[in-house]
Design an enzyme around this catalytic site. Structure first.
Site, PDB file in Angstrom:
ATOM      1  N   HIS A 265       0.877  -1.187   0.000  1.00 18.57           N
ATOM      2  CA  HIS A 265       0.000   0.000   0.000  1.00 18.57           C
ATOM      3  C   HIS A 265       0.912   1.234   0.000  1.00 18.57           C
ATOM      4  O   HIS A 265       1.691   1.415  -0.920  1.00 18.57           O
ATOM      5  CB  HIS A 265      -0.904  -0.097   1.244  1.00 18.57           C
ATOM      6  CG  HIS A 265      -2.057   0.854   1.308  1.00 18.57           C
ATOM      7  ND1 HIS A 265      -2.440   1.662   0.275  1.00 18.57           N
ATOM      8  CD2 HIS A 265      -2.932   1.127   2.324  1.00 18.57           C
ATOM      9  CE1 HIS A 265      -3.493   2.388   0.634  1.00 18.57           C
ATOM     10  NE2 HIS A 265      -3.811   2.088   1.879  1.00 18.57           N
ATOM     11  N   HIS A 306      -1.626  -2.272  -9.818  1.00 18.45           N
ATOM     12  CA  HIS A 306      -2.601  -1.691  -8.897  1.00 18.45           C
ATOM     13  C   HIS A 306      -3.823  -2.595  -8.851  1.00 18.45           C
ATOM     14  O   HIS A 306      -4.199  -3.172  -9.868  1.00 18.45           O
ATOM     15  CB  HIS A 306      -3.015  -0.281  -9.355  1.00 18.45           C
ATOM     16  CG  HIS A 306      -3.636   0.504  -8.263  1.00 18.45           C
ATOM     17  ND1 HIS A 306      -4.971   0.416  -7.961  1.00 18.45           N
ATOM     18  CD2 HIS A 306      -3.091   1.364  -7.364  1.00 18.45           C
ATOM     19  CE1 HIS A 306      -5.223   1.201  -6.939  1.00 18.45           C
ATOM     20  NE2 HIS A 306      -4.099   1.772  -6.549  1.00 18.45           N
ATOM     21  N   ASP A 364       3.049   5.702  -6.815  1.00 20.55           N
ATOM     22  CA  ASP A 364       4.195   5.606  -5.912  1.00 20.55           C
ATOM     23  C   ASP A 364       5.521   5.564  -6.649  1.00 20.55           C
ATOM     24  O   ASP A 364       6.557   5.917  -6.094  1.00 20.55           O
ATOM     25  CB  ASP A 364       4.066   4.357  -5.033  1.00 20.55           C
ATOM     26  CG  ASP A 364       2.978   4.537  -4.008  1.00 20.55           C
ATOM     27  OD1 ASP A 364       2.803   5.675  -3.556  1.00 20.55           O
ATOM     28  OD2 ASP A 364       2.297   3.562  -3.673  1.00 20.55           O
TER      29      ASP A 364
HETATM   30  N1  CMC Z   1       5.739  -7.038 -10.295  1.00 18.29           N
HETATM   31  C1  CMC Z   1       5.639  -8.255 -10.869  1.00 18.29           C
HETATM   32  N2  CMC Z   1       4.482  -8.962 -10.962  1.00 18.29           N
HETATM   33  C2  CMC Z   1       3.388  -8.417 -10.435  1.00 18.29           C
HETATM   34  C3  CMC Z   1       3.406  -7.146  -9.827  1.00 18.29           C
HETATM   35  C4  CMC Z   1       4.631  -6.440  -9.783  1.00 18.29           C
HETATM   36  N3  CMC Z   1       4.706  -5.237  -9.223  1.00 18.29           N
HETATM   37  N4  CMC Z   1       2.171  -6.821  -9.398  1.00 18.29           N
HETATM   38  C5  CMC Z   1       1.385  -7.858  -9.722  1.00 18.29           C
HETATM   39  N5  CMC Z   1       2.127  -8.821 -10.353  1.00 18.29           N
HETATM   40  C6  CMC Z   1       1.604 -10.080 -10.915  1.00 18.29           C
HETATM   41  C7  CMC Z   1       1.330 -11.093  -9.821  1.00 18.29           C
HETATM   42  O1  CMC Z   1       2.453 -11.920  -9.592  1.00 18.29           O
HETATM   43  C8  CMC Z   1       0.158 -11.831 -10.375  1.00 18.29           C
HETATM   44  O2  CMC Z   1       0.655 -12.781 -11.325  1.00 18.29           O
HETATM   45  P1  CMC Z   1      -0.123 -14.183 -11.566  1.00 18.29           P
HETATM   46  O3  CMC Z   1      -1.484 -13.814 -12.050  1.00 18.29           O
HETATM   47  O4  CMC Z   1       0.726 -14.866 -12.564  1.00 18.29           O
HETATM   48  O5  CMC Z   1      -0.153 -14.868 -10.225  1.00 18.29           O
HETATM   49  C9  CMC Z   1      -0.628 -10.789 -11.147  1.00 18.29           C
HETATM   50  O6  CMC Z   1       0.340  -9.777 -11.512  1.00 18.29           O
HETATM   51  C10 CMC Z   1      -1.742 -10.137 -10.344  1.00 18.29           C
HETATM   52  O7  CMC Z   1      -1.200  -9.731  -9.094  1.00 18.29           O
HETATM   53  P2  CMC Z   1      -2.038  -9.668  -7.755  1.00 18.29           P
HETATM   54  O8  CMC Z   1      -1.091  -9.620  -6.607  1.00 18.29           O
HETATM   55  O9  CMC Z   1      -3.067 -10.761  -7.768  1.00 18.29           O
HETATM   56  O10 CMC Z   1      -2.779  -8.290  -7.936  1.00 18.29           O
HETATM   57  P3  CMC Z   1      -3.424  -7.440  -6.775  1.00 18.29           P
HETATM   58  O11 CMC Z   1      -4.463  -6.620  -7.420  1.00 18.29           O
HETATM   59  O12 CMC Z   1      -3.824  -8.306  -5.643  1.00 18.29           O
HETATM   60  O13 CMC Z   1      -2.190  -6.555  -6.259  1.00 18.29           O
HETATM   61  C11 CMC Z   1      -0.659  -4.785  -5.954  1.00 18.29           C
HETATM   62  C12 CMC Z   1      -2.010  -5.215  -6.550  1.00 18.29           C
HETATM   63  C13 CMC Z   1      -0.546  -3.261  -6.032  1.00 18.29           C
HETATM   64  C14 CMC Z   1      -0.587  -5.190  -4.474  1.00 18.29           C
HETATM   65  C15 CMC Z   1       0.481  -5.452  -6.746  1.00 18.29           C
HETATM   66  O14 CMC Z   1       0.425  -5.060  -8.117  1.00 18.29           O
HETATM   67  C16 CMC Z   1       1.858  -5.148  -6.169  1.00 18.29           C
HETATM   68  O15 CMC Z   1       2.300  -5.846  -5.243  1.00 18.29           O
HETATM   69  N6  CMC Z   1       2.576  -4.092  -6.711  1.00 18.29           N
HETATM   70  C17 CMC Z   1       3.824  -3.684  -6.157  1.00 18.29           C
HETATM   71  C18 CMC Z   1       3.595  -2.840  -4.904  1.00 18.29           C
HETATM   72  C19 CMC Z   1       3.081  -1.454  -5.242  1.00 18.29           C
HETATM   73  O16 CMC Z   1       3.595  -0.759  -6.097  1.00 18.29           O
HETATM   74  N7  CMC Z   1       2.040  -1.031  -4.495  1.00 18.29           N
HETATM   75  C20 CMC Z   1       1.488   0.321  -4.606  1.00 18.29           C
HETATM   76  C21 CMC Z   1       0.093   0.343  -5.097  1.00 18.29           C
HETATM   77  S1  CMC Z   1      -0.421   1.999  -5.537  1.00 18.29           S
HETATM   78  C22 CMC Z   1      -0.535   2.829  -4.028  1.00 18.29           C
HETATM   79  C23 CMC Z   1      -1.790   2.570  -3.309  1.00 18.29           C
HETATM   80  O17 CMC Z   1      -2.872   2.911  -3.860  1.00 18.29           O
HETATM   81  O18 CMC Z   1      -1.736   2.071  -2.177  1.00 18.29           O
END
Ligand code: CMC
Length: 428
Positions: A265, A306, A364
């Site tokens: 987050h 995201h 971010d």
């Molecule tokens: N790098 C590599 N792979 C990724 C990433 C990433 N940053 N983000 C998602 N993926 C992949 C993930 O491995 C998954 O692959 P698969 O379908 O093969 O298992 C797929 O994309 C979907 O990921 P998810 O974790 O199910 O997606 P989510 O919607 O639950 O997570 C997230 C969203 C923001 C937590 C995630 O994209 C992440 O961890 N990003 C990096 C951390 C980050 O930048 N966070 C800030 C978010 S913006 C600020 C805010 O609003 O808080």
């Protein structure tokens, strides 16, 4: 609300009719409240398909990259409004008139100082404490200083608490920084605007006034505006859940700060810079991109992806333009970690893995780059996010408290042991 209904057929039972409600824009929701009477709950880990409340504050269309506060697009607010006006808008639902704005700015400015005893509270922390740990503590502690305004059923009290939180958050954030570098706390100055004042409290010392660059102050204000609210994200939902117990606003915001801290987050802006440092050189980017794509490696590219935006993050667009201006002003276009960031952004935007999974640079990614360029230490990045998000948190808290609400109490799918008898220690 509408007369539409969904019918749910459960094996061996009569079909259940579930009301469907329509918002002013956005997807309809199915009211599943009737399921409890059938001895069933919905199951939605991560609240991926669950609307936890009704709200009139912020609307996001993640597919189209739209973010509206009270109907106004974030790009317009970032470029034509300012943070305090956005705070008013989130809280009141309408843009202020000229008189309302002047009175609000004045009110916030007059509340920026914190109780002098707060200084002693800070001194209880270790000098190397993370500023987010300090912020959780000192914001929660505000409830101990303002007994006079803790009646949450009193609209006036809620208003005073909101003003205090918006006004004091920059002071507390800057104090957390000053404490960590062993410099004296710097008092706010009433002749400066909100963003200028924050930069002043961060960078001035009793020996030397910090010269505030209008470009950097404007960038700081934009960072605050772009973080002001984001509907039911993890920290805002935490504030609502905490508030639903009747807890005081300072305790609720402290809970929100704790939720924001995590790297998935608000902690991501700090994690972006840590990652850029770890990569260290443009030549190592491919190795890290490969790791991010490897299912067996937990590494993720911080600042990408995201939960809601699956096209682009509209905040990131404004932030990128702001980053370019700040880097040009500071003559930092050739900074090595910024070079890594730019190359990483380019590779990720062209790589099929990131394109297929719709992983775009998020807010971010760029805010981390701007804050680093401004000379703000990485440990302060999430603190600045918390400062910016405060008006959103309190607006959601106020919206909930000002309307009929229930204590938040999710249910579960229990997969533990069935009932069994206790085994005395000597029989185990
Ligand atoms: N790098 C590599 N792979 C990724 C990433 C990433 N940053 N983000 C998602 N993926 C992949 C993930 O491995 C998954 O692959 P698969 O379908 O093969 O298992 C797929 O994309 C979907 O990921 P998810 O974790 O199910 O997606 P989510 O919607 O639950 O997570 C997230 C969203 C923001 C937590 C995630 O994209 C992440 O961890 N990003 C990096 C951390 C980050 O930048 N966070 C800030 C978010 S913006 C600020 C805010 O609003 O808080």
């Amino acid at each position: 609300m509408s007369d539409k209904k969904a019918t749910l057929t459960l094996e061996g039972k009569d079909a259940i009719e579930l009301p469907i409600y329509s918002g002013s824009i956005g997807p309809d929701v199915i009211d599943v409240g009737a399921l409890t009477s059938q001895g069933m709950f919905t199951y939605d880990p991560g609240f991926v398909s669950t609307a936890a409340c009704e709200s009139q504050i912020t609307y996001i269309d993640g597919g189209k990259g739209i973010l509206l506060h009270r109907g106004y697009p974030i790009e317009q607010l970032a470029n034509e409004s300012d943070f305090l006006e956005t705070c008013w808008l989130l809280w009141n639902g309408e843009l202020p008139t000229k008189e309302e704005k002047e009175a609000f700015v004045d009110n916030v400015t007059m509340h920026t100082m914190v109780h002098d005893q707060m200084n002693n509270f800070f001194r209880g922390f270790r000098r190397d404490a993370h500023p987010m740990a300090i912020l959780c503590g000192v914001v929660g502690a505000l409830s101990a200083f303002y007994h006079d305004s803790l009646d949450i059923t009193n609209e006036k009290h809620r208003n005073i608490s909101a003003i205090r939180l918006i006004a004091k958050m920059p002071t507390l954030a800057a104090m957390a920084y000053k404490y960590s570098v062993g410099q004296p706390f710097i008092y706010p100055r009433n002749d400066l605007n909100y963003a200028e004042n924050f930069l002043h409290m961060m960078f001035s010392t009793p020996c030397e006034e910090h010269k505030i660059s209008p470009t950097l102050a404007d960038a700081m204000d934009k960072i605050f505006v772009l973080h002001a609210d984001h509907e039911q994200n993890a920290s805002t939902s935490t504030v609502r859940l905490t508030g639903s117990t009747g807890a005081n606003p300072f305790a609720c915001i402290s809970a929100g700060i704790a939720a924001l801290w995590g790297p998935s987050h608000g902690g991501a802006n700090e994690a972006v810079l840590t990652m850029l440092d770890e990569i260290g050189d443009v030549s190592r980017i491919d190795e890290f991109v490969a790791r991010a794509k490897d299912k067996n490696d937990p590494f993720r590219l911080m600042g990408f992806g995201h939960r809601v935006y699956k096209n682009f993050d509209p905040r990131a667009k404004v932030m990128k333009e702001t980053a370019d201006k700040v880097l040009a002003e500071l003559g930092l276009e050739d900074d090595p970690s910024l070079a890594i960031a730019k190359r990483l952004e380019q590779i990720a935007l062209e790589d099929p893995y990131f394109i297929e999974k719709k992983l775009y640079p998020n807010v971010d990614f760029y805010s981390g780059i701007i804050l680093k360029a401004m000379g703000i230490p990485t440990s302060m990045f999430t603190v600045i996010f918390a400062l910016g998000r405060t008006p959103g948190w309190i607006a959601h808290w106020n919206e909930m408290i000002g309307n009929p609400y229930k204590i938040g109490r999710p249910r579960q799918l229990y997969t533990g042991s069935a009932q069994r008898d206790f085994v005395p220690l000597d029989k185990r």
